[in-house]
Scaffold this active site. Sequence first.
Site, short mmCIF file in Angstrom:
data_model
loop_
_atom_site.label_atom_id
_atom_site.label_comp_id
_atom_site.label_asym_id
_atom_site.label_seq_id
_atom_site.Cartn_x
_atom_site.Cartn_y
_atom_site.Cartn_z
N THR A 154 29.98 21.25 -22.79
CA THR A 154 31.01 20.36 -24.05
C THR A 154 32.64 20.05 -23.76
OG1 THR A 154 32.26 19.90 -25.69
CG2 THR A 154 30.98 22.36 -25.51
N SER B 70 36.06 26.97 -32.26
CA SER B 70 35.58 26.98 -32.80
C SER B 70 34.76 27.88 -32.38
CB SER B 70 35.03 25.84 -33.75
OG SER B 70 33.78 24.85 -33.29
N TYR C 81 31.27 27.04 -32.67
CA TYR C 81 30.18 26.13 -31.96
C TYR C 81 30.83 26.61 -30.68
CZ TYR C 81 28.97 22.52 -29.49
OH TYR C 81 28.80 21.57 -28.67
N HIS C 82 31.57 26.47 -30.56
CA HIS C 82 32.42 25.66 -29.41
C HIS C 82 32.24 26.97 -28.06
CE1 HIS C 82 34.48 21.71 -30.06
NE2 HIS C 82 33.69 21.38 -30.20
N LYS D 243 29.13 28.26 -26.70
CA LYS D 243 29.48 26.93 -25.07
C LYS D 243 29.92 28.29 -24.08
CE LYS D 243 27.03 23.89 -26.44
NZ LYS D 243 25.87 23.93 -26.81
N1 LIG Z 1 25.83 15.01 -30.43
C1 LIG Z 1 26.86 14.96 -29.53
O1 LIG Z 1 27.30 14.49 -29.58
C2 LIG Z 1 27.02 16.31 -28.58
C3 LIG Z 1 28.43 15.74 -27.43
C4 LIG Z 1 28.22 17.53 -27.14
C5 LIG Z 1 26.82 18.08 -26.11
N2 LIG Z 1 26.37 18.13 -27.15
C6 LIG Z 1 24.62 19.06 -27.06
O2 LIG Z 1 23.63 18.85 -26.81
C7 LIG Z 1 22.92 19.28 -27.49
C8 LIG Z 1 21.77 18.56 -28.04
O3 LIG Z 1 22.90 17.63 -29.25
P1 LIG Z 1 22.27 17.09 -30.28
O4 LIG Z 1 23.73 16.19 -30.82
O5 LIG Z 1 21.06 16.51 -29.43
O6 LIG Z 1 22.28 18.28 -31.31
P2 LIG Z 1 20.55 17.91 -32.48
O7 LIG Z 1 21.17 19.70 -34.01
O8 LIG Z 1 20.45 17.16 -33.16
O9 LIG Z 1 19.64 18.62 -31.88
C9 LIG Z 1 19.26 20.02 -31.41
C10 LIG Z 1 17.87 20.63 -31.56
O10 LIG Z 1 17.89 21.78 -31.91
C11 LIG Z 1 16.78 22.23 -31.99
N3 LIG Z 1 17.34 23.55 -32.25
C12 LIG Z 1 18.30 24.90 -32.47
N4 LIG Z 1 18.69 26.00 -32.00
C13 LIG Z 1 16.85 26.01 -31.65
C14 LIG Z 1 16.08 27.43 -31.29
N5 LIG Z 1 16.55 28.70 -31.26
N6 LIG Z 1 14.63 27.25 -31.40
C15 LIG Z 1 14.44 25.51 -31.21
N7 LIG Z 1 14.31 25.13 -31.21
C16 LIG Z 1 16.36 24.70 -31.82
C17 LIG Z 1 17.50 21.80 -33.16
O11 LIG Z 1 15.92 21.76 -34.51
C18 LIG Z 1 17.13 20.26 -32.70
O12 LIG Z 1 16.05 19.53 -32.87
C19 LIG Z 1 23.41 20.98 -28.23
O13 LIG Z 1 23.71 22.10 -27.26
C20 LIG Z 1 25.09 19.84 -28.70
O14 LIG Z 1 25.71 21.19 -28.01
C21 LIG Z 1 25.85 17.70 -28.08
#
Ligand SMILES: NC(=O)c1ccc[n+]([C@@H]2O[C@H](COP(=O)([O-])OP(=O)(O)OC[C@H]3O[C@@H](n4cnc5c(N)ncnc54)[C@H](O)[C@@H]3O)[C@@H](O)[C@H]2O)c1
Lengths: 405, 405
Positions: free
Chosen positions: B145, B186, B188-189, B192
């Site tokens: 991110t 945070s 979370y951040h 990353k």
């Molecule tokens: N959604 C956004 O706006 C956004 C923005 C920037 C970055 N991202 C990044 O993109 C990625 C996906 O985001 P998202 O919105 O799809 O999130 P999400 O929570 O919908 O999906 C993440 C998936 O990973 C799985 N997961 C988590 N930990 C796990 C583990 N230990 N083993 C196996 N599976 C696991 C979860 O069950 C979930 O299905 C993340 O890394 C997030 O940081 C998302």
Amino acid sequence: MKIAVLGGDGFCGWPTSLHLSDAGHEVHIIDNLSRRWIDTELGVQSLTPMDSIQERCRIWKRETGRSIRFHLLDLAGEYQRLKQWLEAEKPDAIIHFAEQRAAPYSMKSDRHKVYTVNNNVNATHNLLTAMVETGIDAHLVHLGTMGVYGYSSVGAPIPEGYLDVEIDTPDGKKGQEILYPTRPGSVYHMTKSLDQILFQFYAQNDGLRITDLHQGIVWGTHTDQTRRDPQLINRFDYDGDYGTVLNRFLIQAAIGYPLTVHGTGGQTRAFIHIQDSVRCIELALGDAPAAGERVKIFNQMTETHRVRDLAEMVAGLTGAKIAWLPNPRKEAAENDLIVKNDQFMALGLNPTTLEAGLLDEVVEVARKFAHRIDRSRVPAVSAWTRELAAEVEADPEDPRLKSVS
Amino acid sequence: MKIAVLGGDGFCGWPTSLHLSDAGHEVHIIDNLSRRWIDTELGVQSLTPMDSIQERCRIWKRETGRSIRFHLLDLAGEYQRLKQWLEAEKPDAIIHFAEQRAAPYSMKSDRHKVYTVNNNVNATHNLLTAMVETGIDAHLVHLGTMGVYGYSSVGAPIPEGYLDVEIDTPDGKKGQEILYPTRPGSVYHMTKSLDQILFQFYAQNDGLRITDLHQGIVWGTHTDQTRRDPQLINRFDYDGDYGTVLNRFLIQAAIGYPLTVHGTGGQTRAFIHIQDSVRCIELALGDAPAAGERVKIFNQMTETHRVRDLAEMVAGLTGAKIAWLPNPRKEAAENDLIVKNDQFMALGLNPTTLEAGLLDEVVEVARKFAHRIDRSRVPAVSAWTRELAAEVEADPEDPRLKSVS
Ligand SMILES: NC(=O)c1ccc[n+]([C@@H]2O[C@H](COP(=O)([O-])OP(=O)(O)OC[C@H]3O[C@@H](n4cnc5c(N)ncnc54)[C@H](O)[C@@H]3O)[C@@H](O)[C@H]2O)c1
Ligand SMILES: NC(=O)c1ccc[n+]([C@@H]2O[C@H](COP(=O)([O-])OP(=O)(O)OC[C@H]3O[C@@H](n4cnc5c(N)ncnc54)[C@H](O)[C@@H]3O)[C@@H](O)[C@H]2O)c1
């Protein structure tokens, strides 16, 4: 002060606990004794005969009348118990030694990499979270390493923690202070690089007061307190994983084996005697940052030497020969290391040099306990990459493949 | 290509899996379904009715004849099974979405902080170690991110990953390239920011080929593939933890509740539509770094907006009012955000803008499923520090304390 020494059963933690107890502080050791388990895993033991932590604390009480309390607790895996302990005891200061600290061990296999990251990151992060959650106002002193910067730099003097950079902005260049950029050379070093980011975040978000001591290689066995009774003796690691380069030279000299120098021996490392290390920690304790202040970072070392110069120093004292081997680590063959340590010098440190203290180590430790040496455990075998592992394995003459006997 | 999509049951992972399957790739989803468990923990659910992953894969097969295989596996806790799977399947590429991704969730309580660090760091590190250990030559594409840089910077344009700095050396100033310094806001951040260091190490030590996509906030629900059947619909999170600012505005508008802006609304954020996000991932897959090359870092976003401008955009489309609340996050009240994304533009991205796509979201998603909204879950309640939590609690009028009904 009430002080919690996390990892207080270890090589640095034990003499620190004694030093602070001797100075009148109330000392609590927290340790999961994982390092003793690793001795068992590797089939190695401290050169010096080391008693159980419970027994050591008993002897200390008998000798001095002072109590050091021991708590068996895994920082990485027992968050709730850690929090309860902090809540109940509210220490004024916490000294955090409790990490897996050997670079070769961290590179041994995938299991060891996974263990090192999991243990070190969770131990440090659990501690920080628990400090915030309990709201205790303790000063946290952590032991890091200068190795976090890597040893392949452009020859920059290693400053104490921060770097001023200029950043392009729409209004021209602006100055900004950043953590001095790291380039860790092993999984172990990498975890210290991760720790730095955890500290920066928790100092900034929650006002935790943190000092991070970037320590050089600690050498020496005795401090004023460990000398008081044979059963208070500190551990001395000499195996290929935990033995630092100097300890391995001392052991090799003691058993009449050549001192094994990896690569050209041109790697420069920073050193500090254990007596100075415990003193630095005491000095750092007395110089806590304020809440909201950035993390204080000190370089905790007193001298630098090239590995080949160290070998020559030990050879000179003992008559040992030197043997040259390929380097299993991925690193620059030769490097300079210029380290700033003005902060500790300003606080009044008066260091023991290798020149002055090395003979004691030869006589009082290496030769005295030479009968306890397991010769097969001296060589360093962990290779940093598949290619480097293959290089060692391809050479049947490489002494790392056989026992030293 | 054979592609493993880690976290393929999530908001970004599911449409990415469909997009790549549609393009003819062999797609394997690995997920521990933890995100579904978190829905259960929080008592929230996707606005859009979402089927089980097994059922979704069945529908996709029925619609297209293409198989997507699902594997239940915890990356953070099942290292051995992960390694075995990689060894057996040898994917050509791995897309890693599998982390806990909500900043408010990561700040909810100490348990959530500990979980987020443990899950995210171990998931990423286990994967890297397993890739080295199995010796597979897969290209790893990770989702990071831009928030990792913090939003309180000196107004520097966020470059694609690296910064040239000048370092003092004994021979004068020398240039060096470093990872662009982070200042995560945070837990979370912060994870990353830790991931970046893991990537740097494994690219350098083991020659892993890694692309890290620093993504903006992803908005939108449908892609060409999710539209094909109602049961293929993507998830839509609107709760105070997982709902991004835009999703919460849409929901508030759909139920006739004022759009809640925290602070001055002067925070600028970067955005990208889900359709463009999946396309960027496909572009990044086709542009892998070579072994030994540094980690490729792209900014994956297409536009930036201030939160108050977003609120006005949604208000303009729906007639909703705007309400101003104190900010529970520790961050600068106002910030600029200038982001470089030349790399994706050069690769041929042709983005959907909020201006052009927002009305569809209002009609096709927010209003269509408005009957499924649980009004009590819309407010954002996680406070970043004790002080900020106290501020919210002291104000009985703060709508974050009561349900929206
Ligand atoms: N959604 C956004 O706006 C956004 C923005 C920037 C970055 N991202 C990044 O993109 C990625 C996906 O985001 P998202 O919105 O799809 O999130 P999400 O929570 O919908 O999906 C993440 C998936 O990973 C799985 N997961 C988590 N930990 C796990 C583990 N230990 N083993 C196996 N599976 C696991 C979860 O069950 C979930 O299905 C993340 O890394 C997030 O940081 C998302
Ligand atoms: N010895 C050196 O030369 C040197 C140099 C630079 C930095 N350091 C740093 O100083 C610290 C102490 O080093 P050392 O040489 O004393 O190491 P050590 O291995 O002798 O001691 C570490 C102690 O921490 C304990 N520990 C580890 N993980 C734990 C956990 N999860 N919970 C509770 N206890 C745990 C171990 O059981 C051990 O007693 C380390 O962080 C190390 O990186 C040491």
